[in-house]
Motif scaffolding. Structure first.
Motif, PDB file in Angstrom:
ATOM      1  N   UNK A 139       0.835  -1.208   0.000  1.00  6.21           N
ATOM      2  CA  UNK A 139       0.000   0.000   0.000  1.00  6.21           C
ATOM      3  C   UNK A 139       0.866   1.254   0.000  1.00  6.21           C
ATOM      4  N   UNK A 140       1.927   1.254   0.798  1.00 12.58           N
ATOM      5  CA  UNK A 140       2.841   2.404   0.827  1.00 12.58           C
ATOM      6  C   UNK A 140       3.485   2.642  -0.533  1.00 12.58           C
ATOM      7  N   UNK A 141       3.760   1.584  -1.240  1.00  7.00           N
ATOM      8  CA  UNK A 141       4.468   1.686  -2.514  1.00  7.00           C
ATOM      9  C   UNK A 141       3.559   2.118  -3.657  1.00  7.00           C
ATOM     10  N   UNK A 142       2.302   1.669  -3.655  1.00  3.80           N
ATOM     11  CA  UNK A 142       1.446   1.818  -4.830  1.00  3.80           C
ATOM     12  C   UNK A 142       0.409   2.928  -4.712  1.00  3.80           C
ATOM     13  N   UNK A 143      -0.089   3.198  -3.514  1.00  4.49           N
ATOM     14  CA  UNK A 143      -1.259   4.071  -3.386  1.00  4.49           C
ATOM     15  C   UNK A 143      -0.915   5.461  -2.864  1.00  4.49           C
ATOM     16  N   UNK A 144      -1.966   6.281  -2.763  1.00  3.21           N
ATOM     17  CA  UNK A 144      -1.818   7.633  -2.224  1.00  3.21           C
ATOM     18  C   UNK A 144      -1.739   7.639  -0.699  1.00  3.21           C
ATOM     19  N   UNK A 145      -1.948   6.478  -0.067  1.00  5.51           N
ATOM     20  CA  UNK A 145      -1.776   6.361   1.384  1.00  5.51           C
ATOM     21  C   UNK A 145      -0.282   6.291   1.672  1.00  5.51           C
ATOM     22  N   UNK A 146       0.234   7.253   2.407  1.00  5.64           N
ATOM     23  CA  UNK A 146       1.669   7.329   2.657  1.00  5.64           C
ATOM     24  C   UNK A 146       1.980   7.197   4.144  1.00  5.64           C
ATOM     25  N   UNK A 147       3.217   6.806   4.407  1.00  4.10           N
ATOM     26  CA  UNK A 147       3.693   6.658   5.787  1.00  4.10           C
ATOM     27  C   UNK A 147       2.752   5.774   6.604  1.00  4.10           C
ATOM     28  N   UNK A 148       2.225   4.748   5.955  1.00  3.37           N
ATOM     29  CA  UNK A 148       1.351   3.804   6.651  1.00  3.37           C
ATOM     30  C   UNK A 148       2.191   2.956   7.602  1.00  3.37           C
ATOM     31  N   UNK A 161      -3.432  -7.725  21.082  1.00  2.00           N
ATOM     32  CA  UNK A 161      -4.890  -7.776  20.957  1.00  2.00           C
ATOM     33  C   UNK A 161      -5.471  -6.585  20.207  1.00  2.00           C
ATOM     34  N   UNK A 162      -4.756  -5.454  20.188  1.00  2.00           N
ATOM     35  CA  UNK A 162      -5.262  -4.277  19.476  1.00  2.00           C
ATOM     36  C   UNK A 162      -4.114  -3.560  18.785  1.00  2.00           C
ATOM     37  N   UNK A 163      -4.402  -3.065  17.564  1.00  2.00           N
ATOM     38  CA  UNK A 163      -3.403  -2.376  16.757  1.00  2.00           C
ATOM     39  C   UNK A 163      -3.848  -0.952  16.464  1.00  2.00           C
ATOM     40  N   UNK A 164      -2.876  -0.099  16.200  1.00  2.00           N
ATOM     41  CA  UNK A 164      -3.156   1.255  15.711  1.00  2.00           C
ATOM     42  C   UNK A 164      -2.457   1.442  14.375  1.00  2.00           C
ATOM     43  N   UNK A 165      -3.239   1.806  13.360  1.00  2.00           N
ATOM     44  CA  UNK A 165      -2.693   2.130  12.044  1.00  2.00           C
ATOM     45  C   UNK A 165      -2.639   3.643  11.907  1.00  2.00           C
ATOM     46  N   UNK A 166      -1.486   4.170  11.528  1.00  2.00           N
ATOM     47  CA  UNK A 166      -1.338   5.604  11.283  1.00  2.00           C
ATOM     48  C   UNK A 166      -0.919   5.813   9.834  1.00  2.00           C
ATOM     49  N   UNK A 167      -1.283   6.970   9.267  1.00  2.00           N
ATOM     50  CA  UNK A 167      -1.043   7.206   7.846  1.00  2.00           C
ATOM     51  C   UNK A 167      -1.284   8.667   7.510  1.00  2.00           C
ATOM     52  N   UNK A 168      -0.899   9.042   6.310  1.00  2.00           N
ATOM     53  CA  UNK A 168      -1.251  10.341   5.742  1.00  2.00           C
ATOM     54  C   UNK A 168      -1.725  10.085   4.322  1.00  2.00           C
ATOM     55  N   UNK A 169      -2.478  11.034   3.786  1.00  2.00           N
ATOM     56  CA  UNK A 169      -3.012  10.891   2.432  1.00  2.00           C
ATOM     57  C   UNK A 169      -2.415  11.971   1.550  1.00  2.00           C
TER      58      UNK A 169
END
Length: 226
Positions: free
Chosen positions: A177-186, A199-207
């Motif tokens: 996703x980081x390589x191909x899409x507009x979602x960056x710094x995932x 048990x729980x995750x946090x996903x962070x990103x910029x568009x």
């Protein structure tokens, strides 16, 4: 299919498959919108000058709309023809920040199903206001990714060990996703553990609004029109 493969930068065989599947999926897709938030459909030739008055509905009314009136796919020419529902047209035409181009190109370029599913999950969270991060339990993530089976009436999740789930699924698809899409710094991190197990995750990103995805699309269209 040839034009589609050039614009989306996918193999011609993938283009054939995605066009046909896309036509079928669009025809069966619906969106649900609170009636209080409905936009007026665009006027068409032959429509009455004054809009038809609708009877008053309860405030919690939800309207379900079909995305398309019809979708045609011709095997002999590998072409698709579709007509969007007039009630859906305002939402398509008023999308902001190049969402249509970015998301369309990112979706078709993500030929790996798991990466595409994770991308759609991120986009779903962005659409409800989570523009920089969201939290999700490991089991919820597996459900969203359809990583489970029903055995003897019980739900059994794939990848019971988080270490393997992280290595074979999460990290691999985050990199794509980081390589191909507009979602960056995932990125992602474990924010909760139960009995030492994640048990729980946090996903962070910029568009990125000015992503390479968008620039590539413009360049390709300009080259084809020369």
């Amino acid at each position: 299919a040839k034009d589609y493969s050039l614009i989306a930068d996918v193999d011609i065989s993938v283009a054939y498959k995605q066009l046909k599947e896309g036509a079928s999926e669009l025809q069966s897709s619906i969106i649900s919108i609170p009636k209080s938030q409905l936009l007026e459909p665009f006027a068409r030739a032959g429509d009455p000058l004054l809009p038809k008055k609708e009877k008053k509905s309860p405030p919690d009314t939800i309207r379900s709309l079909n995305l398309t009136e019809y979708c045609d796919y011709a095997d002999s020419e590998s072409t698709i023809e579709l007509s969007f529902s007039r009630h859906v047209e305002p939402y398509i035409c008023r999308l902001k920040d190049n969402y249509t181009t970015q998301v369309l190109l990112s979706t078709v370029r993500l030929t790996e199903n798991n990466a595409s599913s994770l991308y759609q999950l991120i986009r779903k969270n962005i659409s409800v206001g989570r523009r920089s991060y969201f939290d999700i339990t490991v089991d919820e993530l597996k459900e969203e990714m359809n990583l489970f089976k029903i055995i003897d009436g019980e739900k059994v999740y794939s990848y019971p060990e988080f270490k393997i789930f992280n290595r074979d699924f999460i990290k691999k698809n985050v990199d794509i996703i980081n390589k191909i899409t507009e979602i960056q710094q995932l990125k992602y991190e474990v924010i909760e553990k139960v009995a030492r197990k994640a048990s729980k995750l946090r996903f962070t990103y910029s568009v990125s609004k000015d992503s390479e995805v968008e620039e590539d699309f413009i360049d390709e269209v300009q080259e084809q029109n020369q």
